[in-house]
Write a protein that holds these residues in place. Structure first.
Motif, PDB file in Angstrom:
ATOM      1  N   LEU A   1      32.079  35.811  40.292  1.00  0.00           N
ATOM      2  CA  LEU A   1      33.514  35.704  40.116  1.00  0.00           C
ATOM      3  C   LEU A   1      34.132  37.054  40.380  1.00  0.00           C
ATOM      4  O   LEU A   1      33.466  38.077  40.285  1.00  0.00           O
ATOM      5  CB  LEU A   1      33.887  35.166  38.738  1.00  0.00           C
ATOM      6  CG  LEU A   1      33.585  36.014  37.516  1.00  0.00           C
ATOM      7  CD1 LEU A   1      34.745  36.927  37.207  1.00  0.00           C
ATOM      8  CD2 LEU A   1      33.323  35.113  36.347  1.00  0.00           C
ATOM      9  N   VAL A   2      35.384  37.031  40.727  1.00  0.00           N
ATOM     10  CA  VAL A   2      36.122  38.257  40.977  1.00  0.00           C
ATOM     11  C   VAL A   2      37.390  38.247  40.134  1.00  0.00           C
ATOM     12  O   VAL A   2      37.930  37.190  39.807  1.00  0.00           O
ATOM     13  CB  VAL A   2      36.454  38.449  42.472  1.00  0.00           C
ATOM     14  CG1 VAL A   2      35.195  38.653  43.285  1.00  0.00           C
ATOM     15  CG2 VAL A   2      37.243  37.292  43.019  1.00  0.00           C
ATOM     16  N   THR A   3      37.836  39.436  39.790  1.00  0.00           N
ATOM     17  CA  THR A   3      39.057  39.572  39.000  1.00  0.00           C
ATOM     18  C   THR A   3      39.998  40.531  39.736  1.00  0.00           C
ATOM     19  O   THR A   3      40.167  41.679  39.346  1.00  0.00           O
ATOM     20  CB  THR A   3      38.745  40.100  37.582  1.00  0.00           C
ATOM     21  OG1 THR A   3      38.057  41.350  37.681  1.00  0.00           O
ATOM     22  CG2 THR A   3      37.899  39.118  36.804  1.00  0.00           C
ATOM     23  N   PRO A   4      40.604  40.056  40.818  1.00  0.00           N
ATOM     24  CA  PRO A   4      41.440  40.955  41.607  1.00  0.00           C
ATOM     25  C   PRO A   4      42.726  41.367  40.893  1.00  0.00           C
ATOM     26  O   PRO A   4      43.338  40.583  40.184  1.00  0.00           O
ATOM     27  CB  PRO A   4      41.756  40.145  42.868  1.00  0.00           C
ATOM     28  CG  PRO A   4      41.564  38.730  42.485  1.00  0.00           C
ATOM     29  CD  PRO A   4      40.533  38.724  41.403  1.00  0.00           C
ATOM     30  N   ASN A   5      43.056  42.626  41.109  1.00  0.00           N
ATOM     31  CA  ASN A   5      44.338  43.164  40.663  1.00  0.00           C
ATOM     32  C   ASN A   5      45.134  43.471  41.935  1.00  0.00           C
ATOM     33  O   ASN A   5      44.634  43.255  43.043  1.00  0.00           O
ATOM     34  CB  ASN A   5      44.114  44.398  39.780  1.00  0.00           C
ATOM     35  CG  ASN A   5      43.327  45.480  40.490  1.00  0.00           C
ATOM     36  OD1 ASN A   5      43.315  45.580  41.713  1.00  0.00           O
ATOM     37  ND2 ASN A   5      42.625  46.299  39.735  1.00  0.00           N
ATOM     38  N   PRO A   6      46.353  43.946  41.819  1.00  0.00           N
ATOM     39  CA  PRO A   6      47.143  44.192  43.033  1.00  0.00           C
ATOM     40  C   PRO A   6      46.475  45.156  44.018  1.00  0.00           C
ATOM     41  O   PRO A   6      46.599  44.981  45.234  1.00  0.00           O
ATOM     42  CB  PRO A   6      48.457  44.767  42.497  1.00  0.00           C
ATOM     43  CG  PRO A   6      48.602  44.126  41.155  1.00  0.00           C
ATOM     44  CD  PRO A   6      47.182  44.093  40.612  1.00  0.00           C
TER      45      PRO A   6
ATOM     46  N   GLY B   1      45.817  41.119  36.052  1.00  0.00           N
ATOM     47  CA  GLY B   1      46.993  41.974  36.099  1.00  0.00           C
ATOM     48  C   GLY B   1      48.278  41.191  36.257  1.00  0.00           C
ATOM     49  O   GLY B   1      48.312  40.146  36.893  1.00  0.00           O
ATOM     50  N   ILE B   2      49.321  41.740  35.674  1.00  0.00           N
ATOM     51  CA  ILE B   2      50.615  41.075  35.712  1.00  0.00           C
ATOM     52  C   ILE B   2      51.172  41.049  37.129  1.00  0.00           C
ATOM     53  O   ILE B   2      51.920  40.140  37.494  1.00  0.00           O
ATOM     54  CB  ILE B   2      51.603  41.723  34.711  1.00  0.00           C
ATOM     55  CG1 ILE B   2      52.808  40.822  34.482  1.00  0.00           C
ATOM     56  CG2 ILE B   2      52.016  43.106  35.159  1.00  0.00           C
ATOM     57  CD1 ILE B   2      52.492  39.514  33.806  1.00  0.00           C
ATOM     58  N   GLY B   3      50.780  42.018  37.962  1.00  0.00           N
ATOM     59  CA  GLY B   3      51.243  42.023  39.343  1.00  0.00           C
ATOM     60  C   GLY B   3      50.775  40.794  40.104  1.00  0.00           C
ATOM     61  O   GLY B   3      51.507  40.261  40.946  1.00  0.00           O
TER      62      GLY B   3
ATOM     63  N   GLU C   1      47.950  32.344  33.149  1.00  0.00           N
ATOM     64  CA  GLU C   1      47.985  33.620  32.431  1.00  0.00           C
ATOM     65  C   GLU C   1      47.131  34.640  33.161  1.00  0.00           C
ATOM     66  O   GLU C   1      46.270  34.284  33.955  1.00  0.00           O
ATOM     67  CB  GLU C   1      47.466  33.468  30.998  1.00  0.00           C
ATOM     68  CG  GLU C   1      45.991  33.095  30.914  1.00  0.00           C
ATOM     69  CD  GLU C   1      45.476  32.938  29.494  1.00  0.00           C
ATOM     70  OE1 GLU C   1      45.635  33.866  28.700  1.00  0.00           O
ATOM     71  OE2 GLU C   1      44.921  31.871  29.203  1.00  0.00           O
ATOM     72  N   LYS C   2      47.363  35.921  32.879  1.00  0.00           N
ATOM     73  CA  LYS C   2      46.484  36.940  33.431  1.00  0.00           C
ATOM     74  C   LYS C   2      45.217  36.969  32.584  1.00  0.00           C
ATOM     75  O   LYS C   2      45.244  36.701  31.378  1.00  0.00           O
ATOM     76  CB  LYS C   2      47.157  38.302  33.489  1.00  0.00           C
ATOM     77  CG  LYS C   2      47.371  38.975  32.167  1.00  0.00           C
ATOM     78  CD  LYS C   2      47.966  40.357  32.358  1.00  0.00           C
ATOM     79  CE  LYS C   2      48.109  40.996  30.994  1.00  0.00           C
ATOM     80  NZ  LYS C   2      47.943  42.411  31.001  1.00  0.00           N
TER      81      LYS C   2
END
Length: 84
Positions: free
Chosen positions: A20-25, A51-53, A67-68
């Motif tokens: 799994l991946v948890t990408p942020n901006p 992330g909220i972005g 949700e984030k």
């Protein structure tokens, strides 16, 4: 979070290789520059918005998310469930 951890536990029960991946901006921006990174993100069994972005961007693109789920919080919750 509950839905994500339940899916992760189910993936682990299947005993098949998965990630799994948890990408942020920042990761999303890197995906725009690297087709191999984009391919890795797209092939993940789970992609969690870290992330909220990501949440705000998804709303702008018309794909709202529940949700984030920061990677560290997901890992903590998953490990707690696994210990039971």
């Amino acid at each position: 979070m509950a839905e994500a951890t339940a899916k992760a536990l189910k993936l682990m029960d299947s005993k098949n290789a998965a990630y799994l991946v948890t990408p942020n901006p920042e990761i999303v921006m890197l995906c725009r520059e690297s087709t191999s990174l984009l391919d890795a993100v797209n092939k993940a069994a789970m992609v969690l918005p870290d992330g909220i972005g990501i949440i705000k961007g998804a709303i702008i693109l018309g794909t709202p998310m529940k949700e984030k789920i920061p990677g560290i919080e997901f890992a903590e919750e998953l490990f707690a469930l696994m210990s039971k």
